[in-house]
Design an enzyme around this catalytic site. Structure first.
Site, PDB file in Angstrom:
ATOM      1  N   GLY A  93       0.826  -1.196   0.000  1.00  0.00           N
ATOM      2  CA  GLY A  93       0.000   0.000   0.000  1.00  0.00           C
ATOM      3  C   GLY A  93       0.857   1.242   0.000  1.00  0.00           C
ATOM      4  N   CYS A  94       0.352   2.286   0.588  1.00  0.00           N
ATOM      5  CA  CYS A  94       1.056   3.570   0.648  1.00  0.00           C
ATOM      6  C   CYS A  94       2.388   3.407   1.359  1.00  0.00           C
ATOM      7  CB  CYS A  94       0.187   4.585   1.384  1.00  0.00           C
ATOM      8  SG  CYS A  94       1.020   6.131   1.719  1.00  0.00           S
ATOM      9  N   PHE A  95       3.464   3.827   0.712  1.00  0.00           N
ATOM     10  CA  PHE A  95       4.779   3.624   1.331  1.00  0.00           C
ATOM     11  C   PHE A  95       4.977   4.414   2.615  1.00  0.00           C
ATOM     12  CE2 PHE A  95       6.581   6.111  -2.588  1.00  0.00           C
ATOM     13  CZ  PHE A  95       6.065   7.318  -2.162  1.00  0.00           C
ATOM     14  N   TRP A  96       4.213   5.467   2.830  1.00  0.00           N
ATOM     15  CA  TRP A  96       4.334   6.220   4.087  1.00  0.00           C
ATOM     16  C   TRP A  96       3.991   5.332   5.277  1.00  0.00           C
ATOM     17  CZ3 TRP A  96       0.860  10.870   2.347  1.00  0.00           C
ATOM     18  CH2 TRP A  96       1.546  11.649   1.403  1.00  0.00           C
ATOM     19  N   CYS A  97       2.928   4.528   5.143  1.00  0.00           N
ATOM     20  CA  CYS A  97       2.491   3.646   6.237  1.00  0.00           C
ATOM     21  C   CYS A  97       3.514   2.544   6.496  1.00  0.00           C
ATOM     22  CB  CYS A  97       1.159   2.996   5.891  1.00  0.00           C
ATOM     23  SG  CYS A  97      -0.215   4.139   5.715  1.00  0.00           S
TER      24      CYS A  97
END
Length: 179
Positions: free
Chosen positions: A12-16
């Site tokens: 998913g979102c690489f920030w998470c």
């Protein structure tokens, strides 16, 4: 970095994903970026179209004496939904696919074994759709994507999406946290 190994995951979102793995003991560095596509040096804007073929990923540089690839896989499988094709929560598109980009045959074998055992165990109500493929060229994301959660904790996405995931990780994997 000579004694470090590398692991690359899309979840998913690489920030998470970055925020979770940064807190693991034995992890030296986590870099957000893109891999698995057909365009050299893609931008975030290009990857978000879904037309480049890239996944948002994190590349983890870790000390195998302190943390094993198997430990990293355990956290990977349990901190996202590997049963949703090209989606994690509200993030939809091929760039958010669940992926293990292996760097050698041992990583490939461990990832495939873990995936098979999880499917067989019934840990998830749907089949796991995580792709397990060789790493292609990795492109680091733009600087403003690096260390995103730690630098932007007041942003709504960080407060309402990332922070609960990080807190859950810390509860479940307290023994794997940096001191």
């Amino acid at each position: 970095m000579a004694n470090l190994d590398t692991a690359t995951f899309g979840a998913g979102c690489f920030w998470c994903v970055e925020a979770i793995f940064q807190d693991m003991k034995g992890v030296h560095k986590v870099v957000s970026g893109y891999t698995g596509g057909q365009v050299d040096n893609p931008t975030y804007k290009e990857v978000c179209t879904g037309n480049t073929g890239h996944a948002e990923v994190i590349q983890i540089y870790y000390d195998p004496v302190l943390v094993s690839f198997k430990d990293l896989l355990e956290v990977f499988w349990q901190t996202h939904d590997p049963t949703t094709l090209n989606r994690q929560g509200n993030d939809v598109g091929t760039q958010y696919r669940s992926s293990v980009f292996y760097h050698n045959s041992e990583q490939k074998e461990l990832a495939e074994k873990y995936k098979k055992e999880l499917d067989k165990s019934g840990a998830f109500s749907s089949p796991i759709v995580t792709e397990i493929v060789p790493i292609s060229k990795f492109f680091p994301a733009e600087d403003y994507h690096q260390n995103y959660f730690n630098l932007n904790q007041g942003q709504p996405y960080c407060t309402y999406v990332i922070k609960p995931k990080v807190e859950k990780f810390k509860k479940v994997f307290g023994d794997k946290l940096k001191k």
